[in-house]
Enzyme design. Structure first.
Site, mmCIF file in Angstrom:
data_model
loop_
_atom_site.group_PDB
_atom_site.id
_atom_site.type_symbol
_atom_site.label_atom_id
_atom_site.label_comp_id
_atom_site.label_asym_id
_atom_site.label_seq_id
_atom_site.Cartn_x
_atom_site.Cartn_y
_atom_site.Cartn_z
ATOM 1 N N ASP A 144 8.669 0.649 0.380
ATOM 2 C CA ASP A 144 8.518 2.080 0.638
ATOM 3 C C ASP A 144 9.819 2.530 1.276
ATOM 4 O O ASP A 144 10.233 1.976 2.301
ATOM 5 C CB ASP A 144 7.349 2.330 1.604
ATOM 6 C CG ASP A 144 5.994 2.111 0.936
ATOM 7 O OD1 ASP A 144 5.920 2.215 -0.306
ATOM 8 O OD2 ASP A 144 5.025 1.821 1.654
ATOM 9 N N ASP A 183 -3.498 7.339 -5.817
ATOM 10 C CA ASP A 183 -3.927 7.109 -4.439
ATOM 11 C C ASP A 183 -5.357 7.607 -4.335
ATOM 12 O O ASP A 183 -5.611 8.798 -4.536
ATOM 13 C CB ASP A 183 -3.043 7.890 -3.452
ATOM 14 C CG ASP A 183 -1.597 7.414 -3.468
ATOM 15 O OD1 ASP A 183 -1.361 6.237 -3.811
ATOM 16 O OD2 ASP A 183 -0.705 8.223 -3.137
#
Lengths: 259, 203
Positions: free
Chosen positions: A11, A130
């Site tokens: 990330d 998500d």
């Protein structure tokens, strides 16, 4: 034999690798190019780089970071974050990515999946989803709510029907993150992963919650995952992809070894 | 060593170019000009996606130049769809012919309870006689992503198994093909590309 893939996820925020818990509380975890090379050397089957701030700050993926990271990386390399158009995707491919991951922009305009797949092939399009279980839904798992903008905004879409639409439009893989599990190191959401994996013919990458070896054996067996993604368990020397894969092999999971 | 890489707009060339550059040869890319094919010492035809994309090789007039280079003994490597193009055709685009260097055709993995496409790292069973896979041991892993595949024949250089056995690599004389992506297959992939760059021309 086709092996289960262990994917290391970086990330990235402002050009640095970070890790948070349930998408908040970011901790610095190093330089992306250095980290990607280390993971590949230590046996990761694939590298995913997600620019986690790109969407809500309206920034483009950091092409320079992609270029530096791709330079000496000879395993599949996926880049996501802020890819809104086929042109954005093209720039990321030219910088050295093999696949792009699209999320918010694909939900806003699903034809983005068709457009990238048409030019670069389905294998180059990963649709990232998500999702959070919805206790109010008839089926809290299959009808898990899809979120965008780094988990900030519900879309009203349900996880299984969105995954199917993505597949029909030409997605090559689904990267499914359980927001309930993300960063907790308490295990993947196997029910959620299985619901999606059994609803589509394309590979599903499970994400969110990796903490121990048994979490991976679970998500491959019960979760029917084709690949599993992990970030935090690798970053601070807790485990390498190689040691994880050695433990998985001992537990009977087919993995790429030696690597 | 001068390698000509053919760009027929079938996906993304960057990874293939990056891996070749890492190995050091001089590289030219062509998408319509036949001159780089005529002066090539090696030719690489990458490609991912749909078999129909190879139609562009005919439309741009590159196919006869490639055929002539192969006849001159220039080592040729097709990757993924680039390998499938070496066959007579594919059920993915039945109306479009391949090069027919190998007379069989490519077809889709049969329907069953396993997922198609075949995506990920799978192991190779190379044949001892293969020059392309020299130094690659049985069980070494390479990265695949495809739904169509070539059958196992006498020209198969390596088999892999997913749902059924298929040709992971093919070679005859100076013509080589790999269904997997050597540019994405770590050290094993680089070893295979290096073998291609160093094999004897007109072999």
């Amino acid at each position: 034999m086709l092996t289960k893939r262990i994917i290391a996820c970086l990330d990235v925020h402002d050009g640095r690798v970070v890790k948070g818990v349930q998408f908040v509380d970011l901790i610095d975890a190093g330089d992306p190019a250095t980290q990607a090379a280390r993971h590949a050397r230590e046996g990761a089957d694939e590298i995913v780089l997600l620019d986690i701030t790109a969407t809500h700050e309206g920034r483009k993926t950091l092409l320079e970071t992609v270029r530096n990271t791709a330079r000496a990386l000879f395993v599949p390399f996926t880049v996501g974050g802020g890819i809104r158009t086929a042109h954005d995707a093209e720039q990321v491919f030219e910088a050295g990515a093999d696949k792009v991951s699209v999320n918010s922009a694909a939900l806003a305009d699903p034809t983005l999946i068709d457009a990238i797949g048409r030019t670069f092939g389905a294998q180059a399009v990963v649709v990232a989803i998500d999702a959070r279980r919805d206790p109010a839904a008839a089926d809290p798992v299959r009808d898990a709510q899809v979120f965008v903008q780094g988990g900030r905004k519900p879309t009203g879409r349900r996880v299984v029907e969105w995954a199917r639409e993505a597949e029909q439009r030409g997605a090559g893989e689904i990267l499914l993150t359980s927001m309930d599990s993300d960063g907790t190191r308490a295990g993947f959401d196997c029910e959620l992963t299985a619901a999606v994996s059994q609803a589509v013919r394309i590979p599903v990458i499970a994400s969110g919650g990796a903490g121990t070896v048994s979490h991976f054996t679970d998500v491959f067996a019960r979760g029917k995952a084709d690949a599993a993604l992990a970030a935090s368990i690798f970053h601070f020397g807790v485990s390498s992809a190689r040691s994880l894969k050695q433990s998985l092999a001992a537990a009977g999971v087919p993995v790429r070894l030696p690597c | 060593m001068r390698v000509t890489v053919i760009d027929y707009k079938a996906g993304n060339l960057t990874s293939v170019l990056k891996a070749l550059r890492h190995l050091g040869p001089e590289i030219e890319v062509t998408d319509a000009d036949t001159a780089p094919i005529e002066r090539a010492q090696r030719i690489v035809l990458p490609g991912v996606g749909h078999f129909a994309a190879t139609r562009r090789l005919d439309d741009t007039g590159l196919t006869p130049a490639i055929r002539a280079a192969i006849a001159r003994g220039i080592p040729f490597l097709g990757i993924c769809v680039g390998m499938q193009w070496l066959y007579a055709g594919s059920t993915e685009a039945p109306s479009h012919a391949g090069l027919s260097h190998f007379h069989q055709s490519c077809s889709r993995f049969p329907d069953c309870d396993q997922k198609v496409p075949h995506v990920g790292w799978n192991s190779l069973q190379p044949r001892d006689s293969s020059r392309l896979l020299s130094g690659v041991f049985p069980g070494e892993f390479v990265y695949f992503t495809h739904s169509y595949k070539a059958p196992v024949t006498a020209d198969t250089a390596a088999e892999a198994f997913y749902i059924e056995s298929f040709a992971a690599a093919v070679e005859r004389g100076n013509v080589f093909g790999v269904q997997f992506h050597p540019e994405k297959s770590g050290e094993t992939g680089l070893k295979i590309l290096r073998n291609f760059l160093t094999c004897e021309a007109a072999c």
